[in-house]
Motif scaffolding. Structure first.
Motif, PDB file in Angstrom:
ATOM      1  N   GLY A   8       0.787  -1.218   0.000  1.00 34.48           N
ATOM      2  CA  GLY A   8       0.000   0.000   0.000  1.00 34.48           C
ATOM      3  C   GLY A   8       0.822   1.271   0.000  1.00 34.48           C
ATOM      4  O   GLY A   8       0.331   2.344   0.290  1.00 34.48           O
ATOM      5  N   ARG A   9       2.102   1.177  -0.346  1.00 29.85           N
ATOM      6  CA  ARG A   9       2.965   2.360  -0.376  1.00 29.85           C
ATOM      7  C   ARG A   9       2.710   3.143  -1.651  1.00 29.85           C
ATOM      8  O   ARG A   9       2.549   2.563  -2.702  1.00 29.85           O
ATOM      9  CB  ARG A   9       4.430   1.941  -0.337  1.00 29.85           C
ATOM     10  N   LEU A 150      14.638   0.384   7.297  1.00 30.18           N
ATOM     11  CA  LEU A 150      14.280   1.796   7.474  1.00 30.18           C
ATOM     12  C   LEU A 150      13.391   2.277   6.325  1.00 30.18           C
ATOM     13  O   LEU A 150      12.399   2.974   6.544  1.00 30.18           O
ATOM     14  CB  LEU A 150      15.546   2.659   7.564  1.00 30.18           C
ATOM     15  N   VAL A 151      13.740   1.889   5.111  1.00 27.90           N
ATOM     16  CA  VAL A 151      12.948   2.292   3.941  1.00 27.90           C
ATOM     17  C   VAL A 151      11.543   1.710   4.022  1.00 27.90           C
ATOM     18  O   VAL A 151      10.562   2.391   3.701  1.00 27.90           O
ATOM     19  CB  VAL A 151      13.667   1.871   2.635  1.00 27.90           C
ATOM     20  N   LEU A 152      11.429   0.462   4.447  1.00 27.23           N
ATOM     21  CA  LEU A 152      10.111  -0.171   4.543  1.00 27.23           C
ATOM     22  C   LEU A 152       9.192   0.562   5.514  1.00 27.23           C
ATOM     23  O   LEU A 152       7.971   0.524   5.360  1.00 27.23           O
ATOM     24  CB  LEU A 152      10.239  -1.632   4.988  1.00 27.23           C
ATOM     25  N   ARG A 156       7.709   8.116   2.767  1.00 22.90           N
ATOM     26  CA  ARG A 156       8.242   9.250   2.009  1.00 22.90           C
ATOM     27  C   ARG A 156       9.322   8.834   1.006  1.00 22.90           C
ATOM     28  O   ARG A 156       9.617   9.572   0.083  1.00 22.90           O
ATOM     29  CB  ARG A 156       8.820  10.282   2.972  1.00 22.90           C
ATOM     30  N   VAL A 157       9.925   7.672   1.215  1.00 22.01           N
ATOM     31  CA  VAL A 157      10.996   7.206   0.335  1.00 22.01           C
ATOM     32  C   VAL A 157      10.376   6.649  -0.943  1.00 22.01           C
ATOM     33  O   VAL A 157       9.330   6.005  -0.897  1.00 22.01           O
ATOM     34  CB  VAL A 157      11.837   6.123   1.064  1.00 22.01           C
ATOM     35  N   PRO A 163      12.330  -2.601  -3.899  1.00 18.26           N
ATOM     36  CA  PRO A 163      12.849  -3.717  -4.688  1.00 18.26           C
ATOM     37  C   PRO A 163      14.342  -3.579  -5.007  1.00 18.26           C
ATOM     38  O   PRO A 163      15.051  -4.584  -5.103  1.00 18.26           O
ATOM     39  CB  PRO A 163      12.001  -3.711  -5.955  1.00 18.26           C
ATOM     40  N   LEU A 164      14.820  -2.355  -5.130  1.00 13.53           N
ATOM     41  CA  LEU A 164      16.245  -2.157  -5.381  1.00 13.53           C
ATOM     42  C   LEU A 164      17.073  -2.669  -4.201  1.00 13.53           C
ATOM     43  O   LEU A 164      18.057  -3.397  -4.380  1.00 13.53           O
ATOM     44  CB  LEU A 164      16.532  -0.680  -5.644  1.00 13.53           C
ATOM     45  N   LEU A 165      16.662  -2.321  -3.003  1.00  8.78           N
ATOM     46  CA  LEU A 165      17.379  -2.783  -1.812  1.00  8.78           C
ATOM     47  C   LEU A 165      17.199  -4.280  -1.600  1.00  8.78           C
ATOM     48  O   LEU A 165      18.121  -4.961  -1.147  1.00  8.78           O
ATOM     49  CB  LEU A 165      16.924  -2.002  -0.578  1.00  8.78           C
ATOM     50  N   GLY A 166      16.016  -4.793  -1.923  1.00 11.93           N
ATOM     51  CA  GLY A 166      15.805  -6.234  -1.832  1.00 11.93           C
ATOM     52  C   GLY A 166      16.737  -6.990  -2.768  1.00 11.93           C
ATOM     53  O   GLY A 166      17.332  -8.004  -2.393  1.00 11.93           O
TER      54      GLY A 166
END
Length: 191
Positions: A8-9, A150-152, A156-157, A163-166
């Protein structure tokens, strides 16, 4: 258009501030990686196991748990691809997201005894290219993990960061596994 992605982001947060926050999160993750590396480099390795968790040796524990973390990393990638609609048809069932979360938590939990013993028992190794790569990527794993967590938690990010960090996290765990457990399993020299 402000579309939603898994969880839901919003896909397009407010410009500017989200990127600055992402950079801040990356810096926090980098600090974690550097702190682990500095500790591993300064700490005098004990060359012994603190606990082998029922395994016959420190090496067997590390190889088994690192392999389990790598397999769980594959589960993470497959479930993420399903959640983002890259594989399968229609919306992903809730069980896919649940499996993704559980496999991620489990992968990190089984990696902790391995990382602890790498740093505490062996230290930050630099005596070969393989060992140096393993040390660098091992420290990077936790930095990328912290950044992703932190991103999750932030709306605002930019959504593309997840997916990039994953993918980065998966790449790091594969390199860590290839430079350690796989190297041991194939009987690579110098293990």
């Amino acid at each position: 258009m402000n579309t939603l992605v898994p969880g839901g982001r919003p896909a397009d947060p407010a410009p500017g501030g989200g990127i600055r926050l992402l950079v801040a999160f990356i810096l926090v993750g980098a600090a974690v990686s550097v702190a682990l590396g500095v500790y591993g480099g300064l700490h005098l390795p004990t060359r012994r196991a603190l606990a082998t968790l029922g395994f016959p040796s420190l090496v067997s524990m590390k190889v088994t748990l690192a392999s389990a973390a790598a397999v769980l990393g594959v589960v993470q990638i497959v479930t993420a691809l399903r959640m983002y609609g890259r594989i399968g048809h229609g919306p992903a069932p809730r069980a896919v997201a649940t499996t993704h979360r559980i496999s991620g938590v489990t992968a990190v939990l089984v990696s902790v005894p391995v990382a602890f013993h790498c740093l505490w028992s062996l230290g930050f190794g630099t005596y070969s290219a393989r060992v140096l790569a393993h040390s660098l990527f091992g420290c990077a794993f936790y930095g990328v993990f912290v950044t992703k967590m932190l991103v999750l938690r932030s709306r605002r990010v930019p959504a593309w960061a997840v997916p990039l960090l994953g993918g980065a996290l998966f790449t790091v765990i594969v390199v860590v596994w290839l430079t350690s457990a796989m190297w041991f399993l194939i009987g690579g020299p110098g293990y």
